[in-house]
Design a protein around this motif. Structure first.
Motif, PDB file in Angstrom:
ATOM      1  N   UNK A 101       7.423   7.339  -2.046  1.00 17.04           N
ATOM      2  CA  UNK A 101       7.549   8.797  -2.238  1.00 17.04           C
ATOM      3  C   UNK A 101       8.897   9.148  -1.548  1.00 17.04           C
ATOM      4  N   UNK A 102      10.082   8.722  -2.287  1.00 15.65           N
ATOM      5  CA  UNK A 102      11.273   8.975  -2.035  1.00 15.65           C
ATOM      6  C   UNK A 102      12.034   8.390  -0.763  1.00 15.65           C
ATOM      7  N   UNK A 103      11.248   7.750  -0.010  1.00 12.97           N
ATOM      8  CA  UNK A 103      11.646   6.939   1.050  1.00 12.97           C
ATOM      9  C   UNK A 103      12.199   5.458   0.788  1.00 12.97           C
ATOM     10  N   UNK A 104      13.009   5.080   1.422  1.00 12.11           N
ATOM     11  CA  UNK A 104      13.436   3.596   1.395  1.00 12.11           C
ATOM     12  C   UNK A 104      12.869   2.758   2.419  1.00 12.11           C
ATOM     13  N   UNK A 105      12.365   1.833   2.276  1.00 17.70           N
ATOM     14  CA  UNK A 105      11.949   0.888   3.041  1.00 17.70           C
ATOM     15  C   UNK A 105      12.695  -0.263   3.678  1.00 17.70           C
ATOM     16  N   UNK A 106      12.513  -0.449   4.949  1.00 17.67           N
ATOM     17  CA  UNK A 106      12.978  -1.385   5.691  1.00 17.67           C
ATOM     18  C   UNK A 106      11.918  -2.375   6.489  1.00 17.67           C
ATOM     19  N   UNK A 107      11.838  -3.674   6.067  1.00 23.05           N
ATOM     20  CA  UNK A 107      10.511  -4.603   6.347  1.00 23.05           C
ATOM     21  C   UNK A 107      10.969  -5.562   7.347  1.00 23.05           C
ATOM     22  N   UNK A 108       9.968  -5.780   8.262  1.00 25.18           N
ATOM     23  CA  UNK A 108       9.678  -7.377   9.047  1.00 25.18           C
ATOM     24  C   UNK A 108       8.758  -7.853   8.555  1.00 25.18           C
ATOM     25  N   UNK A 109       8.636  -8.821   7.675  1.00 22.48           N
ATOM     26  CA  UNK A 109       7.434  -9.431   7.101  1.00 22.48           C
ATOM     27  C   UNK A 109       6.865 -10.780   7.905  1.00 22.48           C
ATOM     28  N   UNK A 110       5.830 -11.054   7.962  1.00 26.29           N
ATOM     29  CA  UNK A 110       5.429 -12.417   8.815  1.00 26.29           C
ATOM     30  C   UNK A 110       5.759 -13.491   7.751  1.00 26.29           C
ATOM     31  N   UNK A 111       5.802 -14.735   8.256  1.00 23.68           N
ATOM     32  CA  UNK A 111       6.098 -15.995   7.573  1.00 23.68           C
ATOM     33  C   UNK A 111       4.576 -16.274   6.940  1.00 23.68           C
ATOM     34  N   UNK A 112       3.547 -15.993   7.703  1.00 24.99           N
ATOM     35  CA  UNK A 112       2.380 -16.339   7.061  1.00 24.99           C
ATOM     36  C   UNK A 112       1.753 -15.404   6.046  1.00 24.99           C
ATOM     37  N   UNK A 113       1.433 -15.737   4.892  1.00 24.14           N
ATOM     38  CA  UNK A 113       0.837 -14.827   3.764  1.00 24.14           C
ATOM     39  C   UNK A 113      -0.137 -14.095   4.232  1.00 24.14           C
ATOM     40  N   UNK A 114      -0.260 -12.719   3.811  1.00 25.74           N
ATOM     41  CA  UNK A 114      -1.558 -11.744   4.044  1.00 25.74           C
ATOM     42  C   UNK A 114      -1.766 -11.490   5.420  1.00 25.74           C
ATOM     43  N   UNK A 115      -0.510 -11.421   6.188  1.00 24.27           N
ATOM     44  CA  UNK A 115      -0.600 -11.211   7.686  1.00 24.27           C
ATOM     45  C   UNK A 115       0.417 -10.225   8.405  1.00 24.27           C
ATOM     46  N   UNK A 116       0.066  -9.289   9.105  1.00 28.49           N
ATOM     47  CA  UNK A 116       0.953  -8.695   9.763  1.00 28.49           C
ATOM     48  C   UNK A 116       1.959  -7.992   8.999  1.00 28.49           C
ATOM     49  N   UNK A 117       3.149  -7.880   9.490  1.00 26.61           N
ATOM     50  CA  UNK A 117       4.202  -7.198   8.695  1.00 26.61           C
ATOM     51  C   UNK A 117       4.398  -5.685   9.150  1.00 26.61           C
ATOM     52  N   UNK A 118       5.467  -5.399   9.321  1.00 24.14           N
ATOM     53  CA  UNK A 118       5.815  -3.955   9.633  1.00 24.14           C
ATOM     54  C   UNK A 118       7.044  -3.439   8.710  1.00 24.14           C
ATOM     55  N   UNK A 119       7.069  -2.020   8.675  1.00 23.90           N
ATOM     56  CA  UNK A 119       8.078  -1.290   7.818  1.00 23.90           C
ATOM     57  C   UNK A 119       8.382   0.099   8.464  1.00 23.90           C
ATOM     58  N   UNK A 120       9.630   0.358   8.149  1.00 26.80           N
ATOM     59  CA  UNK A 120       9.907   1.848   8.356  1.00 26.80           C
ATOM     60  C   UNK A 120      10.418   2.420   6.988  1.00 26.80           C
ATOM     61  N   UNK A 121       9.747   3.428   6.455  1.00 33.98           N
ATOM     62  CA  UNK A 121      10.154   4.260   5.191  1.00 33.98           C
ATOM     63  C   UNK A 121      10.940   5.484   5.834  1.00 33.98           C
ATOM     64  N   UNK A 122      12.082   5.388   5.310  1.00 35.66           N
ATOM     65  CA  UNK A 122      13.085   6.618   5.611  1.00 35.66           C
ATOM     66  C   UNK A 122      13.788   7.326   4.595  1.00 35.66           C
ATOM     67  N   UNK A 123      13.563   8.849   4.780  1.00 34.80           N
ATOM     68  CA  UNK A 123      14.535   9.397   3.864  1.00 34.80           C
ATOM     69  C   UNK A 123      16.094   9.576   4.427  1.00 34.80           C
ATOM     70  N   UNK A 124      16.270   9.032   5.385  1.00 35.21           N
ATOM     71  CA  UNK A 124      17.774   9.046   5.999  1.00 35.21           C
ATOM     72  C   UNK A 124      18.174   7.819   6.222  1.00 35.21           C
ATOM     73  N   UNK A 125      19.560   7.523   5.724  1.00 37.64           N
ATOM     74  CA  UNK A 125      20.018   5.785   5.749  1.00 37.64           C
ATOM     75  C   UNK A 125      20.501   5.522   7.115  1.00 37.64           C
ATOM     76  N   UNK A 126      19.846   4.836   7.734  1.00 30.92           N
ATOM     77  CA  UNK A 126      20.250   4.241   9.092  1.00 30.92           C
ATOM     78  C   UNK A 126      21.737   3.718   9.155  1.00 30.92           C
TER      79      UNK A 126
END
Length: 267
Positions: A56-81
């Motif tokens: 929805x117009x926000x770019x995603x920045x991810x920290x994904x788990x090594x294990x498939x189908x598990x955990x993982x976080x992201x921040x989607x932002x309209x503003x460039x960090x």
């Protein structure tokens, strides 16, 4: 610098593919937050490419788990960090995909938005001990961060802090998420740890309306037998700019509800 409204949402997705199949994107298009911190992405990089890089117009920045189908976080932002930090330096927990920090720094201020997913101990004693190890090493990380910058940490903390934060507190005193040691950790973080529970700052006495997670067992959601597990934890300067908070329950994108706070600051 002039202040303006910054709309920040936190949501445990319980799978990004699942949540988007249940209407999340339509809701985000209507709400138009500046930023959404999500947890339990439950996907790998190939699953995201070309489909969930942006939302929805926000770019995603991810920290994904090594294990498939598990955990993982992201921040989607309209503003460039100005900088993105993936993980917080933990040899044990960084492979589980639990922390991503977007920094929005200028010559006059340092500011971060963080998405974090704390471990759950509900599956058994082994994971409960892992949760305690996470809390023990994450606290000093937050203290070092607080000493150098302002931040809002959004996430599924997997702890209900007070008795008013869950429906059946008497029956859960020996269960993960409401153990005395976990609650004491939160008390310390919000005391000498110097952080602010933004929801409780704005809604200090809310009970049934505060819940953000419901078990899939029985009729927990229908009966509103819930827990408040999702937080905005902020340094005092940013917490002081919080103007309103809303927990969205009209639609169910996952077993958690989105928590949105309007702050009076710029990215």
């Amino acid at each position: 610098m002039q202040h303006s409204s910054f709309k920040l949402t936190s949501l445990n997705l319980n799978g990004i593919r699942s949540a988007t199949s249940k209407g999340l994107e339509n809701w985000l298009a209507q709400e138009a937050p500046d930023c959404i911190c999500v947890q339990e992405v439950k996907a790998q990089a190939p699953d995201l490419a070309g489909r969930f890089d942006d939302l929805c117009g926000m770019r995603g920045y991810f920290h994904l788990a090594d294990k498939k189908g598990y955990s993982g976080v992201a921040v989607y932002s309209r503003h460039e960090p100005s900088e993105v930090r993936i993980g917080y330096g933990s040899t044990e927990f960084d492979p589980e995909g639990r922390y991503v920090e977007l920094r929005f720094d200028t010559p006059t201020r340092k500011r971060s938005i963080i998405s974090a997913y704390f471990p759950s101990g509900s599956s058994g004693e082994e994971r409960q001990q892992a949760k305690f190890r996470f809390l023990a090493e994450f606290y000093p990380h937050l203290q070092l961060l607080r000493a150098e910058r302002d931040f809002v940490l959004c996430g599924d903390v997997n702890i209900a802090h007070q008795e008013i934060d869950l429906k059946n507190w008497k029956g859960n005193r020996k269960n993960s998420g409401f153990l005395p040691e976990e609650r004491a950790w939160m008390t310390q973080l919000l005391g000498e740890g110097g952080l602010v529970d933004v929801y409780r700052q704005l809604e200090p006495t809310a009970t049934d309306a505060c819940y953000t997670w419901w078990s899939n067992r029985g009729q927990a959601y229908a009966k509103n037998v819930g827990w408040r597990l999702d937080y905005h934890l902020a340094t005092p300067a940013l917490a002081a700019t919080a103007r309103s908070v809303a927990i969205y329950k009209q639609e169910k994108f996952s077993d958690h509800a989105p928590v949105t706070v309007h702050y009076n600051f710029t990215a």
